[in-house]
Design a protein around this motif. Structure first.
Motif, mmCIF file in Angstrom:
data_model
loop_
_atom_site.group_PDB
_atom_site.id
_atom_site.type_symbol
_atom_site.label_atom_id
_atom_site.label_comp_id
_atom_site.label_asym_id
_atom_site.label_seq_id
_atom_site.Cartn_x
_atom_site.Cartn_y
_atom_site.Cartn_z
ATOM 1 N N THR A 158 45.705 53.715 46.953
ATOM 2 C CA THR A 158 44.439 54.126 47.576
ATOM 3 C C THR A 158 43.272 54.138 46.588
ATOM 4 N N CYS A 159 43.562 53.927 45.315
ATOM 5 C CA CYS A 159 42.537 54.125 44.279
ATOM 6 C C CYS A 159 41.314 53.222 44.448
ATOM 7 N N LYS A 160 41.526 51.983 44.890
ATOM 8 C CA LYS A 160 40.391 51.062 44.995
ATOM 9 C C LYS A 160 39.383 51.505 46.058
ATOM 10 N N ARG A 161 39.797 52.418 46.920
ATOM 11 C CA ARG A 161 38.895 52.901 47.955
ATOM 12 C C ARG A 161 37.958 53.995 47.441
ATOM 13 N N TRP A 162 38.339 54.657 46.339
ATOM 14 C CA TRP A 162 37.533 55.803 45.906
ATOM 15 C C TRP A 162 37.304 55.897 44.394
ATOM 16 N N THR A 163 37.881 54.991 43.604
ATOM 17 C CA THR A 163 37.680 55.067 42.156
ATOM 18 C C THR A 163 37.796 53.683 41.532
ATOM 19 N N ASN A 164 37.285 53.556 40.311
ATOM 20 C CA ASN A 164 37.362 52.295 39.564
ATOM 21 C C ASN A 164 38.463 52.305 38.505
ATOM 22 N N ILE A 165 39.293 53.311 38.485
ATOM 23 C CA ILE A 165 40.227 53.459 37.361
ATOM 24 C C ILE A 165 41.690 53.362 37.802
ATOM 25 N N ALA A 166 41.987 52.477 38.737
ATOM 26 C CA ALA A 166 43.363 52.313 39.217
ATOM 27 C C ALA A 166 44.373 51.996 38.112
ATOM 28 N N PRO A 167 44.008 51.268 37.034
ATOM 29 C CA PRO A 167 45.007 51.012 35.987
ATOM 30 C C PRO A 167 45.557 52.274 35.324
ATOM 31 N N ILE A 168 44.824 53.390 35.400
ATOM 32 C CA ILE A 168 45.310 54.619 34.773
ATOM 33 C C ILE A 168 46.535 55.170 35.513
ATOM 34 N N PRO A 169 46.470 55.444 36.828
ATOM 35 C CA PRO A 169 47.694 55.905 37.505
ATOM 36 C C PRO A 169 48.802 54.856 37.480
ATOM 37 N N SER A 209 44.818 47.120 29.729
ATOM 38 C CA SER A 209 44.388 45.801 29.239
ATOM 39 C C SER A 209 44.763 44.688 30.204
ATOM 40 N N TYR A 210 46.037 44.627 30.609
ATOM 41 C CA TYR A 210 46.438 43.501 31.463
ATOM 42 C C TYR A 210 45.970 43.665 32.903
ATOM 43 N N GLU A 211 45.957 44.906 33.412
ATOM 44 C CA GLU A 211 45.601 45.107 34.814
ATOM 45 C C GLU A 211 44.103 44.912 35.061
ATOM 46 N N THR A 212 43.275 45.300 34.114
ATOM 47 C CA THR A 212 41.830 45.135 34.289
ATOM 48 C C THR A 212 41.455 43.661 34.348
ATOM 49 N N VAL A 213 42.038 42.867 33.467
ATOM 50 C CA VAL A 213 41.780 41.425 33.504
ATOM 51 C C VAL A 213 42.330 40.832 34.799
ATOM 52 N N TYR A 214 43.510 41.269 35.218
ATOM 53 C CA TYR A 214 44.107 40.793 36.468
ATOM 54 C C TYR A 214 43.178 41.037 37.651
ATOM 55 N N GLN A 215 42.523 42.193 37.678
ATOM 56 C CA GLN A 215 41.656 42.543 38.800
ATOM 57 C C GLN A 215 40.409 41.657 38.890
ATOM 58 N N HIS A 216 40.071 40.994 37.807
ATOM 59 C CA HIS A 216 38.912 40.104 37.849
ATOM 60 C C HIS A 216 39.118 38.932 38.809
ATOM 61 N N GLN A 217 40.363 38.631 39.157
ATOM 62 C CA GLN A 217 40.630 37.548 40.103
ATOM 63 C C GLN A 217 40.000 37.832 41.473
ATOM 64 N N ASP A 218 39.890 39.112 41.814
ATOM 65 C CA ASP A 218 39.444 39.494 43.163
ATOM 66 C C ASP A 218 38.047 40.092 43.187
ATOM 67 N N LYS A 219 37.321 40.060 42.078
ATOM 68 C CA LYS A 219 36.074 40.832 42.021
ATOM 69 C C LYS A 219 35.024 40.351 43.026
ATOM 70 N N ALA A 220 34.979 39.054 43.289
ATOM 71 C CA ALA A 220 33.996 38.555 44.261
ATOM 72 C C ALA A 220 34.271 39.142 45.649
ATOM 73 N N ASN A 228 36.414 49.224 44.993
ATOM 74 C CA ASN A 228 36.202 49.408 43.563
ATOM 75 C C ASN A 228 37.318 48.770 42.746
ATOM 76 N N SER A 229 37.058 48.586 41.468
ATOM 77 C CA SER A 229 38.094 48.113 40.559
ATOM 78 C C SER A 229 37.642 48.336 39.126
ATOM 79 N N ALA A 230 38.609 48.378 38.216
ATOM 80 C CA ALA A 230 38.282 48.490 36.796
ATOM 81 C C ALA A 230 37.519 47.253 36.332
#
Length: 326
Positions: A158-169, A209-220, A228-230
């Motif tokens: 659920t993190c992407k709906r309310w925060t930008n820090i999903a890689p932390i949990p 490190s790896y998850e934040t770069v991974y999330q860039h695939q979907d940023k558009a 939201n996303s890191a």
């Protein structure tokens, strides 16, 4: 009376549909929900546990190689189960987002290969089996440690709906095996939390490190649909920030090694893993989804290099001790 009978028949029909034997299409969908065709999720769950067991083997002369290897092997199916459970609940809670993201719109639930209700039933089955195995196999300390992160299985998707820090949990739940592995092979039942805490922190840095770069695939798509996303949080500073967390990964892991009295081969493994991680980051253009994916695919190698260093160091240490006593 006729109306009540009609309602009862509808309920029974719904139950028959819900609990019907799965079709071939649904079985394939369950396979997809678990991501059994992509095992990076398995590696990032199992490797921290294996690191911990290898470090425990180095620190405890009484621990036999057979006991360490058997426990590491036992965690293979458990790690597959944890990874599958997390992937399934992620798809269940994010199915509406997945349906409008280019990379994920053909996943099992958005394309209709399995209904939402049947997917929830499959998830419930996984939970029942998983909890049973956890209580059956894990020792009390490992079990209670694992239970501390169980709520994150629901919170993370659920993190992407309310925060930008999903890689932390994500890092907190993926890395908990660092405590569980040592606990399960501890000769005297003690767990050196002070040694393992920096290693746990290191694994969380690695996840960022790896998850934040991974999330860039979907940023558009993320911008378009308002989630939201890191990746969006870090933006064009992603490589600098992730390089900093990669350095944190190396330093925290090395510090845990110092506390555990590790030898040179351990640090060679950490240095090799850090080199691959940082080189990959510096070569990645976060505006190119293909490069982000390529970087993400190196994730298991980084963890495997750490494991090789841990195992080699422990084996050499045991050999030298045996020679000294001969």
């Amino acid at each position: 009376m006729a109306l009540n009978t009609h309602k009862l028949e509808k309920i029974l029909q719904s139950l028959r549909i819900l609990f019907a034997f799965p079709t071939t299409t649904e079985l394939r969908a369950c396979y997809e929900l678990c991501r059994l065709g992509n095992n990076i999720g398995f590696w990032v769950v199992w490797l921290p546990t294996a690191w911990s067991i290898a470090m425990a083997y180095k620190a405890q002369p009484e621990l036999s190689v057979t006991a360490a290897l058997l426990r590491a092997a036992l965690y293979v199916p458990l790690s597959f189960g944890v990874k599958s459970l997390i992937m399934t609940i992620d798809d269940l809670l994010d199915y509406d987002i997945d349906a409008v993201v280019e990379r994920t719109k053909e996943r099992a639930i958005p394309r209709g290969a399995i209904s939402l209700n049947r997917a929830w039933l499959f998830f419930a089955l996984q939970v029942v089996v998983g909890v049973y195995l956890a209580f059956k196999i894990l020792n009390p300390t490992s079990l209670y440690t694992a239970m501390t992160v169980w709520p994150l299985y629901i919170i993370y998707p659920t993190c992407k709906r309310w925060t930008n820090i999903a890689p932390i949990p994500l890092g907190l739940m993926f890395s908990v095996g660092i405590f569980m592995g040592w606990s399960d092979v501890s000769v005297d039942g003690a767990v050196p939390w002070n040694i393992l805490a920096p290693v746990y922190l290191a694994a969380c840095f690695w996840t960022w490190s790896y998850e934040t770069v991974y999330q860039h695939q979907d940023k558009a798509d993320d911008i378009k649909i308002g989630v939201n996303s890191a990746a969006l949080l870090c933006g064009q500073h992603t490589i600098r920030i992730c390089t900093a967390t990669a350095v944190g990964f190396m330093c925290a892991f090395a510090y845990g090694g110092i506390l555990n009295g590790q030898g040179i081969l351990f640090y060679v493994g950490v240095a090799a893993a850090g080199f691959v991680l940082i080189r990959g980051l510096l070569r990645t253009d976060v505006d190119c989804p293909a490069e982000c994916k390529e970087f993400f695919l190196t994730t298991p190698l980084i963890g495997q290099l750490i494991l090789v260093g841990c195992v080699a160091d422990a084996a050499v240490h045991r050999y030298l001790d045996a020679q000294a006593q001969a």
